[in-house]
Design a protein around this motif. Structure first.
Motif, mmCIF file in Angstrom:
data_model
loop_
_atom_site.group_PDB
_atom_site.id
_atom_site.type_symbol
_atom_site.label_atom_id
_atom_site.label_comp_id
_atom_site.label_asym_id
_atom_site.label_seq_id
_atom_site.Cartn_x
_atom_site.Cartn_y
_atom_site.Cartn_z
ATOM 1 N N ASP A 147 0.837 -1.213 0.000
ATOM 2 C CA ASP A 147 0.000 0.000 0.000
ATOM 3 C C ASP A 147 0.869 1.259 0.000
ATOM 4 N N ARG A 148 1.936 1.246 0.782
ATOM 5 C CA ARG A 148 2.849 2.394 0.792
ATOM 6 C C ARG A 148 3.521 2.564 -0.566
ATOM 7 N N ALA A 149 3.837 1.451 -1.217
ATOM 8 C CA ALA A 149 4.424 1.525 -2.569
ATOM 9 C C ALA A 149 3.424 2.148 -3.551
ATOM 10 N N LYS A 150 2.143 1.863 -3.378
ATOM 11 C CA LYS A 150 1.112 2.499 -4.220
ATOM 12 C C LYS A 150 1.110 4.009 -4.001
ATOM 13 N N ILE A 151 1.165 4.419 -2.757
ATOM 14 C CA ILE A 151 1.158 5.848 -2.426
ATOM 15 C C ILE A 151 2.365 6.548 -3.049
ATOM 16 N N ARG A 152 3.510 5.889 -3.055
ATOM 17 C CA ARG A 152 4.720 6.468 -3.648
ATOM 18 C C ARG A 152 4.721 6.411 -5.172
ATOM 19 N N GLY A 153 3.741 5.729 -5.744
ATOM 20 C CA GLY A 153 3.657 5.622 -7.194
ATOM 21 C C GLY A 153 4.489 4.497 -7.775
ATOM 22 N N GLU A 154 4.965 3.613 -6.931
ATOM 23 C CA GLU A 154 5.788 2.493 -7.393
ATOM 24 C C GLU A 154 4.950 1.325 -7.894
ATOM 25 N N ILE A 155 3.705 1.297 -7.490
ATOM 26 C CA ILE A 155 2.761 0.269 -7.933
ATOM 27 C C ILE A 155 1.536 0.979 -8.477
ATOM 28 N N ASP A 156 1.031 0.491 -9.590
ATOM 29 C CA ASP A 156 -0.157 1.054 -10.210
ATOM 30 C C ASP A 156 -1.333 1.023 -9.236
ATOM 31 N N LEU A 157 -2.107 2.078 -9.205
ATOM 32 C CA LEU A 157 -3.237 2.167 -8.272
ATOM 33 C C LEU A 157 -4.282 1.086 -8.508
ATOM 34 N N GLU A 158 -4.368 0.573 -9.722
ATOM 35 C CA GLU A 158 -5.350 -0.460 -10.053
ATOM 36 C C GLU A 158 -4.882 -1.878 -9.691
ATOM 37 N N THR A 159 -3.623 -2.017 -9.314
ATOM 38 C CA THR A 159 -3.069 -3.340 -9.010
ATOM 39 C C THR A 159 -3.733 -3.930 -7.777
ATOM 40 N N LYS A 160 -4.100 -5.178 -7.886
ATOM 41 C CA LYS A 160 -4.670 -5.910 -6.752
ATOM 42 C C LYS A 160 -3.518 -6.422 -5.891
ATOM 43 N N ILE A 161 -3.402 -5.864 -4.715
ATOM 44 C CA ILE A 161 -2.323 -6.244 -3.805
ATOM 45 C C ILE A 161 -2.400 -7.728 -3.471
ATOM 46 N N SER A 162 -3.602 -8.245 -3.295
ATOM 47 C CA SER A 162 -3.743 -9.664 -2.949
ATOM 48 C C SER A 162 -3.161 -10.556 -4.054
ATOM 49 N N ALA A 163 -3.293 -10.151 -5.308
ATOM 50 C CA ALA A 163 -2.736 -10.930 -6.416
ATOM 51 C C ALA A 163 -1.207 -10.893 -6.386
ATOM 52 N N LEU A 164 -0.639 -9.724 -6.096
ATOM 53 C CA LEU A 164 0.824 -9.631 -5.980
ATOM 54 C C LEU A 164 1.333 -10.503 -4.835
ATOM 55 N N LEU A 165 0.624 -10.480 -3.727
ATOM 56 C CA LEU A 165 1.038 -11.306 -2.594
ATOM 57 C C LEU A 165 0.937 -12.787 -2.932
ATOM 58 N N ASP A 166 -0.099 -13.187 -3.661
ATOM 59 C CA ASP A 166 -0.216 -14.582 -4.074
ATOM 60 C C ASP A 166 0.956 -14.988 -4.958
ATOM 61 N N LEU A 167 1.329 -14.110 -5.893
ATOM 62 C CA LEU A 167 2.488 -14.396 -6.751
ATOM 63 C C LEU A 167 3.756 -14.544 -5.915
#
Length: 67
Positions: A13-33
């Motif tokens: 979530d902090r990476a999203k705020i910094r613009g390092e992760i797209d706002l539309e990215t599902k964090i749960s999917a990244l964690l699953d990967l």
């Protein structure tokens, strides 16, 4: 939710705020990967930080950026 997953979600979530992760990215999917891949490496005894390790981390990061 599992405490480790809660803490990891906060990091992403902090990476999203910094613009390092797209706002539309599902964090749960990244964690699953990330966690699925990590378990695979653990179960197969392939824990070395080698080129495959680095390449996979880069792919997961690109997925988070929406590349």
């Amino acid at each position: 939710m599992i405490p480790r997953r809660i803490e990891s979600t906060k990091i992403f979530d902090r990476a999203k705020i910094r613009g390092e992760i797209d706002l539309e990215t599902k964090i749960s999917a990244l964690l699953d990967l990330l966690y699925g891949w990590s378990w695979y490496r653990l179960l197969t005894g392939n824990l070395a930080c080698d080129d495959d390790f680095n390449s996979t981390i880069r792919l997961i990061a690109r997925a988070g950026r929406g590349d």
